[in-house]
Design a protein around this motif. Sequence first.
Motif, PDB file in Angstrom:
ATOM      1  N   UNK A 169       0.848  -1.187   0.000  1.00 18.09           N
ATOM      2  CA  UNK A 169       0.000   0.000   0.000  1.00 18.09           C
ATOM      3  C   UNK A 169       0.888   1.243   0.000  1.00 18.09           C
ATOM      4  N   UNK A 170       0.543   2.230  -0.791  1.00 25.92           N
ATOM      5  CA  UNK A 170       1.335   3.467  -0.815  1.00 25.92           C
ATOM      6  C   UNK A 170       1.231   4.131   0.554  1.00 25.92           C
ATOM      7  N   UNK A 171       2.317   4.752   0.986  1.00 26.08           N
ATOM      8  CA  UNK A 171       2.347   5.258   2.357  1.00 26.08           C
ATOM      9  C   UNK A 171       3.310   6.414   2.512  1.00 26.08           C
ATOM     10  N   UNK A 172       3.087   7.175   3.576  1.00 28.25           N
ATOM     11  CA  UNK A 172       4.097   8.033   4.178  1.00 28.25           C
ATOM     12  C   UNK A 172       4.330   7.505   5.587  1.00 28.25           C
ATOM     13  N   UNK A 173       5.540   7.628   6.069  1.00 27.60           N
ATOM     14  CA  UNK A 173       5.851   7.053   7.373  1.00 27.60           C
ATOM     15  C   UNK A 173       6.627   8.049   8.220  1.00 27.60           C
ATOM     16  N   UNK A 174       6.647   7.807   9.504  1.00 24.18           N
ATOM     17  CA  UNK A 174       7.581   8.512  10.379  1.00 24.18           C
ATOM     18  C   UNK A 174       7.956   7.601  11.533  1.00 24.18           C
ATOM     19  N   UNK A 175       9.143   7.812  12.062  1.00 25.56           N
ATOM     20  CA  UNK A 175       9.576   7.096  13.255  1.00 25.56           C
ATOM     21  C   UNK A 175       9.361   8.036  14.427  1.00 25.56           C
ATOM     22  N   UNK A 176       8.433   7.688  15.350  1.00 26.63           N
ATOM     23  CA  UNK A 176       8.211   8.617  16.456  1.00 26.63           C
ATOM     24  C   UNK A 176       9.498   8.792  17.250  1.00 26.63           C
ATOM     25  N   UNK A 177       9.876  10.038  17.507  1.00 27.22           N
ATOM     26  CA  UNK A 177      11.087  10.305  18.278  1.00 27.22           C
ATOM     27  C   UNK A 177      10.911   9.728  19.666  1.00 27.22           C
ATOM     28  N   UNK A 178      11.866   8.920  20.090  1.00 28.13           N
ATOM     29  CA  UNK A 178      11.764   8.316  21.419  1.00 28.13           C
ATOM     30  C   UNK A 178      12.278   9.310  22.447  1.00 28.13           C
ATOM     31  N   UNK A 179      11.502  10.352  22.667  1.00 32.55           N
ATOM     32  CA  UNK A 179      11.884  11.324  23.691  1.00 32.55           C
ATOM     33  C   UNK A 179      11.047  11.081  24.938  1.00 32.55           C
ATOM     34  N   UNK A 180      11.557  11.551  26.048  1.00 35.32           N
ATOM     35  CA  UNK A 180      10.868  11.293  27.315  1.00 35.32           C
ATOM     36  C   UNK A 180       9.504  11.986  27.333  1.00 35.32           C
ATOM     37  N   UNK A 181       8.508  11.274  27.831  1.00 40.52           N
ATOM     38  CA  UNK A 181       7.156  11.834  27.939  1.00 40.52           C
ATOM     39  C   UNK A 181       7.016  12.604  29.249  1.00 40.52           C
ATOM     40  N   UNK A 182       5.828  13.113  29.490  1.00 38.39           N
ATOM     41  CA  UNK A 182       5.581  13.934  30.682  1.00 38.39           C
ATOM     42  C   UNK A 182       5.969  13.172  31.951  1.00 38.39           C
ATOM     43  N   UNK A 183       6.729  13.826  32.823  1.00 37.88           N
ATOM     44  CA  UNK A 183       7.211  13.174  34.037  1.00 37.88           C
ATOM     45  C   UNK A 183       6.301  13.388  35.239  1.00 37.88           C
ATOM     46  N   UNK A 211      17.475  21.337  18.664  1.00 35.97           N
ATOM     47  CA  UNK A 211      16.703  21.073  17.442  1.00 35.97           C
ATOM     48  C   UNK A 211      16.012  19.720  17.496  1.00 35.97           C
ATOM     49  N   UNK A 212      14.737  19.685  17.148  1.00 35.71           N
ATOM     50  CA  UNK A 212      13.970  18.436  17.041  1.00 35.71           C
ATOM     51  C   UNK A 212      13.350  18.358  15.673  1.00 35.71           C
ATOM     52  N   UNK A 213      13.393  17.160  15.093  1.00 34.54           N
ATOM     53  CA  UNK A 213      12.852  17.009  13.751  1.00 34.54           C
ATOM     54  C   UNK A 213      11.956  15.784  13.662  1.00 34.54           C
ATOM     55  N   UNK A 214      10.726  16.027  13.250  1.00 36.13           N
ATOM     56  CA  UNK A 214       9.823  14.929  12.910  1.00 36.13           C
ATOM     57  C   UNK A 214       9.932  14.739  11.406  1.00 36.13           C
ATOM     58  N   UNK A 215      10.431  13.581  10.999  1.00 28.38           N
ATOM     59  CA  UNK A 215      10.691  13.353   9.580  1.00 28.38           C
ATOM     60  C   UNK A 215       9.588  12.481   8.994  1.00 28.38           C
ATOM     61  N   UNK A 216       8.805  13.065   8.130  1.00 27.22           N
ATOM     62  CA  UNK A 216       7.713  12.352   7.462  1.00 27.22           C
ATOM     63  C   UNK A 216       8.212  12.031   6.056  1.00 27.22           C
ATOM     64  N   UNK A 217       8.260  10.743   5.744  1.00 28.06           N
ATOM     65  CA  UNK A 217       8.937  10.348   4.514  1.00 28.06           C
ATOM     66  C   UNK A 217       8.043   9.425   3.688  1.00 28.06           C
ATOM     67  N   UNK A 218       8.124   9.520   2.354  1.00 24.54           N
ATOM     68  CA  UNK A 218       7.361   8.575   1.531  1.00 24.54           C
ATOM     69  C   UNK A 218       7.872   7.164   1.753  1.00 24.54           C
ATOM     70  N   UNK A 219       6.951   6.199   1.705  1.00 27.86           N
ATOM     71  CA  UNK A 219       7.325   4.806   1.894  1.00 27.86           C
ATOM     72  C   UNK A 219       6.539   3.981   0.886  1.00 27.86           C
ATOM     73  N   UNK A 220       7.164   3.677  -0.213  1.00 26.53           N
ATOM     74  CA  UNK A 220       6.498   3.009  -1.335  1.00 26.53           C
ATOM     75  C   UNK A 220       5.347   3.849  -1.891  1.00 26.53           C
ATOM     76  N   UNK A 221       5.462   5.167  -1.709  1.00 27.95           N
ATOM     77  CA  UNK A 221       4.481   6.073  -2.319  1.00 27.95           C
ATOM     78  C   UNK A 221       4.840   6.291  -3.779  1.00 27.95           C
ATOM     79  N   UNK A 222       6.134   6.365  -4.064  1.00 27.63           N
ATOM     80  CA  UNK A 222       6.617   6.614  -5.415  1.00 27.63           C
ATOM     81  C   UNK A 222       7.165   5.322  -6.026  1.00 27.63           C
ATOM     82  N   UNK A 223       7.500   5.384  -7.292  1.00 28.74           N
ATOM     83  CA  UNK A 223       8.048   4.196  -7.951  1.00 28.74           C
ATOM     84  C   UNK A 223       9.568   4.269  -8.100  1.00 28.74           C
TER      85      UNK A 223
END
Lengths: 673, 673
Positions: free
Chosen positions: B535-549, B633-645
Amino acid sequence: MAPLPHPLAVLSEEETSIARDVVLAQHPKTIIQFREIYLSEPGKDQLREFLTLEHAGRLSPTTPRPPRLALCQYDVIGSDRLPVYQEALVDVNTRKRVEHRVIAKEHHASLTLAEFDTVVERCLASPLFKEAIAEFNLPEGFDVVIEPWPYGGLDDTDPKRRFFQALCFATNSRKNNPDANFYSYPLPIIPVMDAVTQEIIRVDRPATGGKGDGLEQQTFNRDIVAHCKDSEYVPELLENGTRKDLKPLNVVQPEGPSFTITNESLVEWQKWRFRVAFNPREGATIHDVWYDGRSVMYRLGISEMTVPYADPRPPYHRKQAFDFGDGGGGNMANNLSLGCDCLGVIKYFDAILTGPDGTPKKLPNAICLHEQDNGIGWKHSNWRTGRAVVTRHRELVVQFIITLANYEYIFAYKFDQAGGITVESRATGILNVVNIDPGKTSEYGNVVSGGVLAQHHQHLFCVRMDPAIDGPNNSVVIEESHPVPMNEATNPHGNFYRVTNQTIERATYLDAAPQLNRVIKMVNPNKKNPISQKAVAYKFTPLATQLLLADPNSIQARRAQFAQHHVWVTKYRDTELYAGGRYTLQSQVEVEGVADAVKRGDPVDNTDVVVWNTFGITHNPRVEDWPVMPVEIFQLMIRPSDFFTENPALDVPSSKNVSSRVVQSECCHDSHI
Amino acid sequence: MAPLPHPLAVLSEEETSIARDVVLAQHPKTIIQFREIYLSEPGKDQLREFLTLEHAGRLSPTTPRPPRLALCQYDVIGSDRLPVYQEALVDVNTRKRVEHRVIAKEHHASLTLAEFDTVVERCLASPLFKEAIAEFNLPEGFDVVIEPWPYGGLDDTDPKRRFFQALCFATNSRKNNPDANFYSYPLPIIPVMDAVTQEIIRVDRPATGGKGDGLEQQTFNRDIVAHCKDSEYVPELLENGTRKDLKPLNVVQPEGPSFTITNESLVEWQKWRFRVAFNPREGATIHDVWYDGRSVMYRLGISEMTVPYADPRPPYHRKQAFDFGDGGGGNMANNLSLGCDCLGVIKYFDAILTGPDGTPKKLPNAICLHEQDNGIGWKHSNWRTGRAVVTRHRELVVQFIITLANYEYIFAYKFDQAGGITVESRATGILNVVNIDPGKTSEYGNVVSGGVLAQHHQHLFCVRMDPAIDGPNNSVVIEESHPVPMNEATNPHGNFYRVTNQTIERATYLDAAPQLNRVIKMVNPNKKNPISQKAVAYKFTPLATQLLLADPNSIQARRAQFAQHHVWVTKYRDTELYAGGRYTLQSQVEVEGVADAVKRGDPVDNTDVVVWNTFGITHNPRVEDWPVMPVEIFQLMIRPSDFFTENPALDVPSSKNVSSRVVQSECCHDSHI
């Protein structure tokens, strides 16, 4: 007499030649095949003594200097024609061999490109190989391409024998372009060569099946590349050419760069001062790093990386490269002037590599150094007055790029104006791929082009940091942030969290723990920050990336201990530089790598300590990674932590850049629909 | 008659004025205090219908358009002088109020700068406040500065009452510079104002102790800032001025930018096409994102962030800001032309904000858009031929910067040539600090300057992604990579790992799991990639940062549910935009935030789904973060994943940049020592 070069300067061509001559003189009437000749860095005690004088401004032409030692690696071809791998240390000034050893047979010397050339040659001459190729009907005009590879870890064969394998592809020669992308036509044969006899001893036939087809080959498809197609990347072969709507973006430094280079190795820039060196194993290394008159790092290098592939079908389990140990990251470095690798004003450093006969071979432009802008550095607006002060974040980049057959890695050490050092790795290049039957998909990888399966794999890097935080004796402290249950005495409203600091007493390993905000601090316990009263430190947050997935009992895992934990803390020892061990080619187990160094259990508090950080990517390929993969970027950020008494970038000028401008109507218009 | 503006265009000044007039007409003989007037985005059904015609090229001046609705937020001051907060939707074309509601008293309207002005004014006039100040001996020439703050979460006071608090500082007026940094002279008094009566009802006296001193104030130091010192950042006040050795680095685009802008909102660049909008809550938002004729995102925005402080000493538990909900991130946006915020050729977008009387107030240059170079984009060298093909990684950046009293955030949406979108947050500005007694240190923070304690705190951001991956109906798939024990049947050599894909059926939350390489894919289950069959997709890897303490039962945690998990998956609903709920100011619990949306348990497979990503930083301040912090600096990277050929950047030209050059002798010299 002129003094010796700086103890960290790479061996000159002249010094390399002297070392070769000394080795040759020690082995008369014998054939010597050289692998590498490069500087053996002075022991730390000796070098530190010299550097202390240097930093005190007390060097003179007569200051004693550590000897210039060349590490010479070579095979001695005996009368039985069997090569015996040996290493010698040669003092190039006295022209004496000062150390010599024959490497035990369980270790294999790293490979050379000359050996790869032999693999290609022997395949082409091999009846076995020809028979295998003849099983296929290659289309007219297609030629076979042989891509030599290290053999991976051995499990079922005599580990003392040296092997090479090769992946094979077909190339469409009718294109008349030597850069047509042959990787899009993978052939399911893997010839294996005995490196000693130089015989092709076997041609393995990996399976080409898909889901449900099992681990073994079912039947062979003679039209093996009929379902493959061209996947070009060189511009002249792109079907629709390159895009036309990208306008130039130039980096112009009208007054030249802000750095100075002395004697081709000392770099000074924005209060930073360090030396750049190069060796065939690690590529570019960084030495004796100071900021504003204070020591930060003794040495910084990319220690090792491993790329294990996850396809369980034999012989794909042998696809596991150690890209620094197997063939030498530096040996694989690109000549950077050949591609437009950087913008702005660039300083290149050459490297000296070694030919099979021991002659020095200059690799021009192996390292580049340039400045770049990385957005806003710091900013504050006073909302009362409207006054905004904003600075840019300028970085100095030391970069080298290595090509490992299909794949490339771009490594950069980036120094910034806020006292930070970032070690960056960019993965790009062409995926290593294998043939898959028409119409099938696989649980071992992703189909990225017709008939082309890109197997799941990992890239695991290890960066070695030899800190010298404000002096030689450092400790490693684990800082964590822990939740505290609401309680009347210490946390009446539940908002408190506790920050803990634990000093590591003995050599150990540990993992990233983002749920605890685990931060690794390299501190000088003998120097307090006058403001915070805390020990001066540099810190990094280990990237919480997935560690090695292979079963701990697998060969893949046994030979890559370093890839199984994020952080390793060891006591410094001279020459202990390689996380995966000195000899990785065809290793069965990691020998004298970082895991062994940890096992010594040395005390590491307030002493000469080394910190190793492993991070990586589990790379389940996307179609978008084909035919050349867009960079995937990883950054290890090493930052001062109470090392300074204020933001070190506070004095960066905030003047407006005069060449920036507001866009004119050129870009913008109104439409009435 | 001219057609209505594009349905996503921000309200013009004229439209804003019309909305105001309609509201005023509905409340004759009453005092109205406006808070905000801005576009209420059309419902998705209606907007999608319009956009479909637009993308098909079938718009004409007579195409029906969604009504232009202004969301008006205002207080009606009744005869009892008590303000009643109300909201109205006004159709600015028909000049009709189409919806109206009085907001229940348990919710508080977001704050306005006018309210902050009142806090300052009332403090200065308050006898209670004057008495508190008189407890201190301020040095001659020092004045008091009052910094209004939201009151945080209420626990012990009537939640229906509206309060403000203020942090107080002293400023060295003898410097004759209104930008002298008063934050380096913190005063331990916190006045509290009742926003309805506008009375200063109390002056809290937080403790100034250190380790072992407990939670309560011990004794008061009259010479309260004697141990503090100047910490300046404006260049003219720096003791040693700015550094002189930084040479200019200019970004020059001689042919202009590569983007085009139509009607001030439609951006087209390198196959990307999207609209930029702005509202006083979220700042810049991105809409209707397409790549090369295919839909990617319906909407992308920074939904919320919270900054809880961890000092348990009362009343510091009230220091918890919701920087988008409390006062509006857009309301706090900088005029970017005032600082040298970008290099190159820059397009600025203005914003329209609202004055207390409902008049439109133009904020010039609230958003900037420019191109930047981000290093190498992809590279491959053919080691057989030496041919290297290398492209640069050009990015288009949509940026806005918000200032929240002492602190700033730089937000950027970055589009790249490889089909990727990166949402970046840079934290900078001045730490929020409090007074600490001379010579003491604290377990609640770090001493960053004499007498200045920077408390431990967290910044937790939430990005809202409304995907439209190749069409309106999407699913969310969790991809993980799992180790598999060595076994004869499926993993004979132990190198295999299993990649799993699990489709989320019902609205839920989940966390980052780097040990499993957990990747979140937004897929279109109805469209298959023709090559990989996935299935065509966009993906991201959630940043493993600490949640609310904060303790889950604390007010801090109850009002910030969104900060307790990394990923939230919900079914789309119109106007459900705010992770922390619509009304965060002085909230006791998160109401109608993303956690409530998840609780509905809607089916989310193959439907209109929304994905929210929380990430952040546990910020235990360094001395280097003072007086202005280098960007983190924090970056959420949203990337195509088998969206293109194939790699979408394959056709980026690889021509050498003509303005780059090799350094001359200007930087480099030899020394004979």
